[in-house]
Design a protein around this motif. Sequence first.
Motif, mmCIF file in Angstrom:
data_model
loop_
_atom_site.group_PDB
_atom_site.id
_atom_site.type_symbol
_atom_site.label_atom_id
_atom_site.label_comp_id
_atom_site.label_asym_id
_atom_site.label_seq_id
_atom_site.Cartn_x
_atom_site.Cartn_y
_atom_site.Cartn_z
ATOM 1 N N SER A 8 0.834 -1.204 0.000
ATOM 2 C CA SER A 8 0.000 0.000 0.000
ATOM 3 C C SER A 8 0.867 1.251 0.000
ATOM 4 C CB SER A 8 -0.933 -0.014 1.206
ATOM 5 O OG SER A 8 -1.661 1.176 1.255
ATOM 6 N N LYS A 9 1.911 1.254 0.829
ATOM 7 C CA LYS A 9 2.804 2.412 0.877
ATOM 8 C C LYS A 9 3.516 2.595 -0.453
ATOM 9 C CE LYS A 9 3.826 2.558 5.810
ATOM 10 N NZ LYS A 9 4.865 2.350 6.818
ATOM 11 N N SER A 10 3.929 1.486 -1.077
ATOM 12 C CA SER A 10 4.595 1.557 -2.367
ATOM 13 C C SER A 10 3.662 2.168 -3.402
ATOM 14 C CB SER A 10 5.030 0.153 -2.804
ATOM 15 O OG SER A 10 5.564 0.186 -4.094
ATOM 16 N N LYS A 11 2.420 1.722 -3.403
ATOM 17 C CA LYS A 11 1.427 2.259 -4.335
ATOM 18 C C LYS A 11 1.197 3.739 -4.058
ATOM 19 C CE LYS A 11 -3.266 1.160 -5.994
ATOM 20 N NZ LYS A 11 -3.249 1.902 -7.159
ATOM 21 N N ASP A 12 1.119 4.092 -2.778
ATOM 22 C CA ASP A 12 0.895 5.492 -2.422
ATOM 23 C C ASP A 12 2.044 6.370 -2.912
ATOM 24 O OD1 ASP A 12 -1.444 4.729 -1.233
ATOM 25 O OD2 ASP A 12 -0.671 4.827 0.818
ATOM 26 N N SER A 13 3.285 5.949 -2.683
ATOM 27 C CA SER A 13 4.415 6.772 -3.125
ATOM 28 C C SER A 13 4.457 6.831 -4.650
ATOM 29 C CB SER A 13 5.742 6.258 -2.558
ATOM 30 O OG SER A 13 6.099 5.012 -3.112
ATOM 31 N N GLY A 14 4.127 5.722 -5.304
ATOM 32 C CA GLY A 14 4.090 5.709 -6.762
ATOM 33 C C GLY A 14 3.021 6.652 -7.299
ATOM 34 N N GLU A 15 1.858 6.622 -6.681
ATOM 35 C CA GLU A 15 0.768 7.515 -7.093
ATOM 36 C C GLU A 15 1.137 8.970 -6.849
ATOM 37 O OE1 GLU A 15 -2.306 7.057 -8.640
ATOM 38 O OE2 GLU A 15 -1.402 5.104 -9.045
ATOM 39 N N LEU A 16 1.773 9.230 -5.721
ATOM 40 C CA LEU A 16 2.177 10.592 -5.385
ATOM 41 C C LEU A 16 3.178 11.129 -6.408
ATOM 42 C CD1 LEU A 16 1.725 12.793 -3.308
ATOM 43 C CD2 LEU A 16 3.528 11.775 -1.915
ATOM 44 N N ILE A 17 4.143 10.303 -6.749
ATOM 45 C CA ILE A 17 5.136 10.708 -7.747
ATOM 46 C C ILE A 17 4.450 10.958 -9.092
ATOM 47 C CG2 ILE A 17 7.122 9.906 -9.101
ATOM 48 C CD1 ILE A 17 8.040 8.453 -6.500
ATOM 49 N N LYS A 18 3.542 10.060 -9.456
ATOM 50 C CA LYS A 18 2.815 10.190 -10.720
ATOM 51 C C LYS A 18 2.007 11.492 -10.751
ATOM 52 C CE LYS A 18 0.860 6.250 -11.681
ATOM 53 N NZ LYS A 18 -0.050 5.170 -12.089
ATOM 54 N N ASN A 19 1.377 11.824 -9.638
ATOM 55 C CA ASN A 19 0.577 13.051 -9.570
ATOM 56 C C ASN A 19 1.451 14.296 -9.709
ATOM 57 O OD1 ASN A 19 -1.760 11.554 -9.272
ATOM 58 N ND2 ASN A 19 -1.762 11.704 -7.050
ATOM 59 N N HIS A 20 2.605 14.294 -9.035
ATOM 60 C CA HIS A 20 3.524 15.428 -9.165
ATOM 61 C C HIS A 20 4.015 15.550 -10.604
ATOM 62 C CE1 HIS A 20 3.826 16.771 -5.042
ATOM 63 N NE2 HIS A 20 4.054 15.540 -4.628
ATOM 64 N N HIS A 21 4.318 14.408 -11.230
ATOM 65 C CA HIS A 21 4.791 14.425 -12.609
ATOM 66 C C HIS A 21 3.730 15.001 -13.535
ATOM 67 C CE1 HIS A 21 5.381 12.622 -16.636
ATOM 68 N NE2 HIS A 21 6.621 13.013 -16.414
ATOM 69 N N LYS A 22 2.498 14.562 -13.356
ATOM 70 C CA LYS A 22 1.401 15.032 -14.210
ATOM 71 C C LYS A 22 1.215 16.537 -14.079
ATOM 72 C CE LYS A 22 -3.502 14.445 -15.119
ATOM 73 N NZ LYS A 22 -4.757 13.882 -14.679
ATOM 74 N N GLN A 23 1.224 17.042 -12.843
ATOM 75 C CA GLN A 23 1.034 18.478 -12.617
ATOM 76 C C GLN A 23 2.205 19.269 -13.198
ATOM 77 O OE1 GLN A 23 -1.874 19.883 -11.046
ATOM 78 N NE2 GLN A 23 -0.956 21.502 -12.244
ATOM 79 N N ALA A 24 3.423 18.771 -12.977
ATOM 80 C CA ALA A 24 4.609 19.453 -13.507
ATOM 81 C C ALA A 24 4.560 19.488 -15.031
ATOM 82 C CB ALA A 24 5.875 18.739 -13.036
ATOM 83 N N PHE A 25 4.137 18.388 -15.637
ATOM 84 C CA PHE A 25 4.030 18.324 -17.099
ATOM 85 C C PHE A 25 3.078 19.399 -17.608
ATOM 86 C CE2 PHE A 25 1.933 16.806 -20.935
ATOM 87 C CZ PHE A 25 3.020 16.565 -21.765
ATOM 88 N N GLU A 26 1.942 19.562 -16.937
ATOM 89 C CA GLU A 26 0.976 20.584 -17.355
ATOM 90 C C GLU A 26 1.573 21.980 -17.256
ATOM 91 O OE1 GLU A 26 -2.698 20.017 -15.220
ATOM 92 O OE2 GLU A 26 -2.865 17.945 -15.894
ATOM 93 N N TYR A 27 2.235 22.277 -16.144
ATOM 94 C CA TYR A 27 2.845 23.603 -15.957
ATOM 95 C C TYR A 27 3.932 23.860 -17.008
ATOM 96 C CZ TYR A 27 0.745 23.877 -11.246
ATOM 97 O OH TYR A 27 -0.116 23.936 -10.185
ATOM 98 N N ILE A 28 4.806 22.887 -17.206
ATOM 99 C CA ILE A 28 5.926 23.091 -18.122
ATOM 100 C C ILE A 28 5.435 23.145 -19.562
ATOM 101 C CG2 ILE A 28 8.068 22.047 -18.991
ATOM 102 C CD1 ILE A 28 8.614 21.210 -16.046
#
Length: 95
Positions: A8-28
């Motif tokens: 669960s923690k692994s999935k959570d950290s993976g999801e968190l990283i994915k969310n940051h990546h998605k938001q950063a992609f939109e901004y950039i």
Amino acid sequence: MSAKTNASKSKDSGELIKNHHKQAFEYISKALRIDEDDAGEKEDAVQWYKKGIAELERGIAVEITGAGDQHDRSKRLRDKMKANLTMAKDRLALL
């Protein structure tokens, strides 16, 4: 139980990283569109780059937990984010 918690923690950290990546992609992406448009307001591009850089830095700082495929995917995404961070900082320096 502990294996489930780690998964669960692994999935959570993976999801968190994915969310940051998605938001950063939109901004950039917004920053690049403005930056590459000759009529674009370069100061707007600067602000979007800064937001994207901050988002990438937050995503890179997430501790990757667990093992297996999810762990490997998270590490690859973090490596991609590091490359994108370098690119965004370089573009920002040119403005």
